[in-house]
Design a protein around this motif. Structure first.
Motif, PDB file in Angstrom:
ATOM      1  N   ARG A 226       0.824  -1.204   0.000  1.00 44.11           N
ATOM      2  CA  ARG A 226       0.000   0.000   0.000  1.00 44.11           C
ATOM      3  C   ARG A 226       0.861   1.258   0.000  1.00 44.11           C
ATOM      4  O   ARG A 226       0.583   2.224  -0.727  1.00 44.11           O
ATOM      5  N   GLN A 227       1.912   1.246   0.810  1.00 47.09           N
ATOM      6  CA  GLN A 227       2.796   2.411   0.851  1.00 47.09           C
ATOM      7  C   GLN A 227       3.475   2.638  -0.495  1.00 47.09           C
ATOM      8  O   GLN A 227       3.614   3.778  -0.945  1.00 47.09           O
ATOM      9  N   LEU A 228       3.882   1.556  -1.146  1.00 45.47           N
ATOM     10  CA  LEU A 228       4.490   1.689  -2.468  1.00 45.47           C
ATOM     11  C   LEU A 228       3.497   2.272  -3.470  1.00 45.47           C
ATOM     12  O   LEU A 228       3.845   3.161  -4.259  1.00 45.47           O
ATOM     13  N   GLY A 229       2.271   1.761  -3.444  1.00 44.84           N
ATOM     14  CA  GLY A 229       1.256   2.260  -4.351  1.00 44.84           C
ATOM     15  C   GLY A 229       0.981   3.738  -4.129  1.00 44.84           C
ATOM     16  O   GLY A 229       0.840   4.510  -5.100  1.00 44.84           O
ATOM     17  N   GLU A 230       0.915   4.150  -2.886  1.00 44.25           N
ATOM     18  CA  GLU A 230       0.642   5.551  -2.579  1.00 44.25           C
ATOM     19  C   GLU A 230       1.786   6.453  -3.030  1.00 44.25           C
ATOM     20  O   GLU A 230       1.565   7.541  -3.580  1.00 44.25           O
ATOM     21  N   ILE A 235       3.882  10.290  -7.206  1.00 43.10           N
ATOM     22  CA  ILE A 235       4.849  10.663  -8.234  1.00 43.10           C
ATOM     23  C   ILE A 235       4.137  10.931  -9.553  1.00 43.10           C
ATOM     24  O   ILE A 235       4.494  11.857 -10.302  1.00 43.10           O
ATOM     25  N   LEU A 236       3.098  10.151  -9.842  1.00 46.97           N
ATOM     26  CA  LEU A 236       2.340  10.307 -11.083  1.00 46.97           C
ATOM     27  C   LEU A 236       1.284  11.398 -10.995  1.00 46.97           C
ATOM     28  O   LEU A 236       0.614  11.695 -11.993  1.00 46.97           O
ATOM     29  N   GLY A 237       1.129  11.974  -9.806  1.00 45.91           N
ATOM     30  CA  GLY A 237       0.107  12.999  -9.638  1.00 45.91           C
ATOM     31  C   GLY A 237      -1.295  12.432  -9.593  1.00 45.91           C
ATOM     32  O   GLY A 237      -2.264  13.108  -9.968  1.00 45.91           O
ATOM     33  N   LYS A 238      -1.421  11.197  -9.146  1.00 44.86           N
ATOM     34  CA  LYS A 238      -2.721  10.532  -9.081  1.00 44.86           C
ATOM     35  C   LYS A 238      -3.117  10.311  -7.623  1.00 44.86           C
ATOM     36  O   LYS A 238      -2.267  10.310  -6.725  1.00 44.86           O
ATOM     37  N   PRO A 239      -4.410  10.105  -7.363  1.00 44.36           N
ATOM     38  CA  PRO A 239      -4.841   9.790  -5.996  1.00 44.36           C
ATOM     39  C   PRO A 239      -4.342   8.406  -5.577  1.00 44.36           C
ATOM     40  O   PRO A 239      -4.002   7.569  -6.428  1.00 44.36           O
ATOM     41  N   ALA A 240      -4.314   8.177  -4.290  1.00 44.97           N
ATOM     42  CA  ALA A 240      -3.871   6.880  -3.780  1.00 44.97           C
ATOM     43  C   ALA A 240      -4.727   5.767  -4.389  1.00 44.97           C
ATOM     44  O   ALA A 240      -5.960   5.884  -4.458  1.00 44.97           O
ATOM     45  N   ARG A 289      25.526   2.725  -0.671  1.00 49.78           N
ATOM     46  CA  ARG A 289      24.194   2.935  -0.113  1.00 49.78           C
ATOM     47  C   ARG A 289      23.128   2.545  -1.138  1.00 49.78           C
ATOM     48  O   ARG A 289      23.367   2.637  -2.344  1.00 49.78           O
ATOM     49  N   PRO A 290      21.961   2.134  -0.678  1.00 51.98           N
ATOM     50  CA  PRO A 290      20.888   1.845  -1.635  1.00 51.98           C
ATOM     51  C   PRO A 290      20.379   3.126  -2.287  1.00 51.98           C
ATOM     52  O   PRO A 290      20.446   4.211  -1.695  1.00 51.98           O
ATOM     53  N   THR A 291      19.889   2.997  -3.492  1.00 47.85           N
ATOM     54  CA  THR A 291      19.254   4.127  -4.163  1.00 47.85           C
ATOM     55  C   THR A 291      18.044   4.572  -3.336  1.00 47.85           C
ATOM     56  O   THR A 291      17.232   3.738  -2.934  1.00 47.85           O
ATOM     57  N   PRO A 292      17.905   5.862  -3.043  1.00 50.66           N
ATOM     58  CA  PRO A 292      16.731   6.319  -2.286  1.00 50.66           C
ATOM     59  C   PRO A 292      15.441   5.823  -2.928  1.00 50.66           C
ATOM     60  O   PRO A 292      15.319   5.794  -4.170  1.00 50.66           O
ATOM     61  N   LEU A 293      14.482   5.434  -2.114  1.00 50.40           N
ATOM     62  CA  LEU A 293      13.288   4.775  -2.627  1.00 50.40           C
ATOM     63  C   LEU A 293      12.545   5.611  -3.657  1.00 50.40           C
ATOM     64  O   LEU A 293      12.144   5.096  -4.719  1.00 50.40           O
ATOM     65  N   LYS A 298      10.688   6.517  -9.154  1.00 53.03           N
ATOM     66  CA  LYS A 298      10.572   7.370 -10.328  1.00 53.03           C
ATOM     67  C   LYS A 298      11.172   6.700 -11.554  1.00 53.03           C
ATOM     68  O   LYS A 298      10.608   6.738 -12.652  1.00 53.03           O
ATOM     69  N   ALA A 299      12.340   6.082 -11.370  1.00 57.36           N
ATOM     70  CA  ALA A 299      12.986   5.398 -12.500  1.00 57.36           C
ATOM     71  C   ALA A 299      12.148   4.191 -12.942  1.00 57.36           C
ATOM     72  O   ALA A 299      12.052   3.897 -14.138  1.00 57.36           O
ATOM     73  N   THR A 300      11.548   3.518 -11.995  1.00 54.36           N
ATOM     74  CA  THR A 300      10.685   2.371 -12.319  1.00 54.36           C
ATOM     75  C   THR A 300       9.499   2.829 -13.152  1.00 54.36           C
ATOM     76  O   THR A 300       9.165   2.204 -14.168  1.00 54.36           O
TER      77      THR A 300
END
Length: 303
Positions: A226-230, A235-240, A289-293, A298-300
């Motif tokens: 859910r957190q990933l989807g939100e 990022i896409l400018g869409k609602p959760a 370090r890991p790439t910031p989430l 965004k790249a995904t």
């Protein structure tokens, strides 16, 4: 610059070969079909043929095992390939870098660290565990130099349709439709970014401090579906997005017709409780370090 042999051109092997090429290395990619990124020497070969793999790897600095048989074929496909990799590493002197996973740990309580026992009782996980145990024994006997790099569930550009955060997740997210997932939607879970996997493999192959033990790929803090989807919707400018969990009996029924879905019963424990990867030792040892989430998400989405 060195010579590197990357076996496998799937979601990890392609990133790895591309990064090595960008660094100016000579790269040979070995697959059954002869696929691979532009700029690499592409060779079609049966990985289980140790004579052929040894011939291809002659003179190489590093041999990367990035192959990934279909999950339901692990018991038959992995043993001969693993033996071929060991024989090739011994014959050529190339450092063997194995792309591993977390399955051999089995269910655990608390964050997973590299010193956990490979205690899974699952036959498929035991096959993977044996790959590392045999390789480590050969290393300790002075026959080869080896390391293994382990990550959690992959996401990012180039992720296959087997990724939980692949098209089955992204397509409804982009369309503003309900996202269906086979697991609880609010359970914390570690997700490993594909370019970070490739970076970790390169570091482990080149730095002798990495040899003779396993390492965890630098991975960000766990987040739920859910957190990933939100975060991706923002990022896409869409609602959760609306998100629902498929009933487990339905998933089991679908598994009767799909080998991939049928195998989900073996990994269910990873998603019904917090599944947390601790990668601090790799980060502290090698300064990676890991790439910031949000950068990774965004790249995904851009891919």
């Amino acid at each position: 610059m060195g010579k590197h042999v990357v076996v496998g051109s799937g979601q990890v092997g392609t990133h790895l070969a591309t990064k090595l090429l960008a660094q100016g290395h000579e790269v040979t990619v070995v697959t059954r079909s002869g696929n691979g990124p532009a700029g690499a020497t592409r060779v079609a070969a049966d990985v289980a043929d140790r004579r052929r793999l040894t011939e291809i790897t002659a003179g190489a600095d590093t041999l990367y095992n990035c192959v990934n048989p279909q999950y339901h074929r692990w018991l038959t496909d992995w043993p001969p390939m693993a033996e071929s990799f060991l024989a090739t590493a011994e014959a050529t002197g190339a450092v063997l870098v194995i792309l591993g996973n977390l399955y051999p740990y089995g269910p655990v309580t608390g964050p997973m660290t590299e010193d956990l026992p490979l205690a899974s009782t699952s036959p498929k996980a035991q096959v993977r565990a044996k790959i590392w145990v045999d390789a480590l024994a050969a290393h300790e006997a002075g026959r080869i130099r080896v390391t293994e790099v382990r990550g959690s569930d992959y996401f990012g550009p180039g992720a296959t349709d087997q990724s939980y955060l692949g098209d089955r997740f992204l397509a409804p997210l982009r369309a503003g439709k309900t996202i269906q997932v086979p697991w609880p939607t609010d359970m914390p879970h570690s997700w490993t970014y594909l370019p970070d996997v490739a970076d970790a493999l390169i570091v482990a192959g080149a730095d002798e401090r990495a040899w003779g033990r396993p390492w965890h790929v630098p991975t960000t803090d766990p987040v739920s579906f859910r957190q990933l989807g939100e975060r991706m919707a923002a990022i896409l400018g869409k609602p959760a997005p609306r998100m629902v969990q498929l009933p487990w009996p339905l998933v089991r029924t679908l598994g009767l017709f799909s080998p991939m879905l049928g195998e989900l019963r073996h990994v269910r424990y990873q998603f019904v409780a917090p599944y947390v990867l601790d990668s601090s030792e790799f980060q502290e040892t090698f300064g990676v370090r890991p790439t910031p989430l949000d950068v990774a998400l965004k790249a995904t989405l851009a891919s």
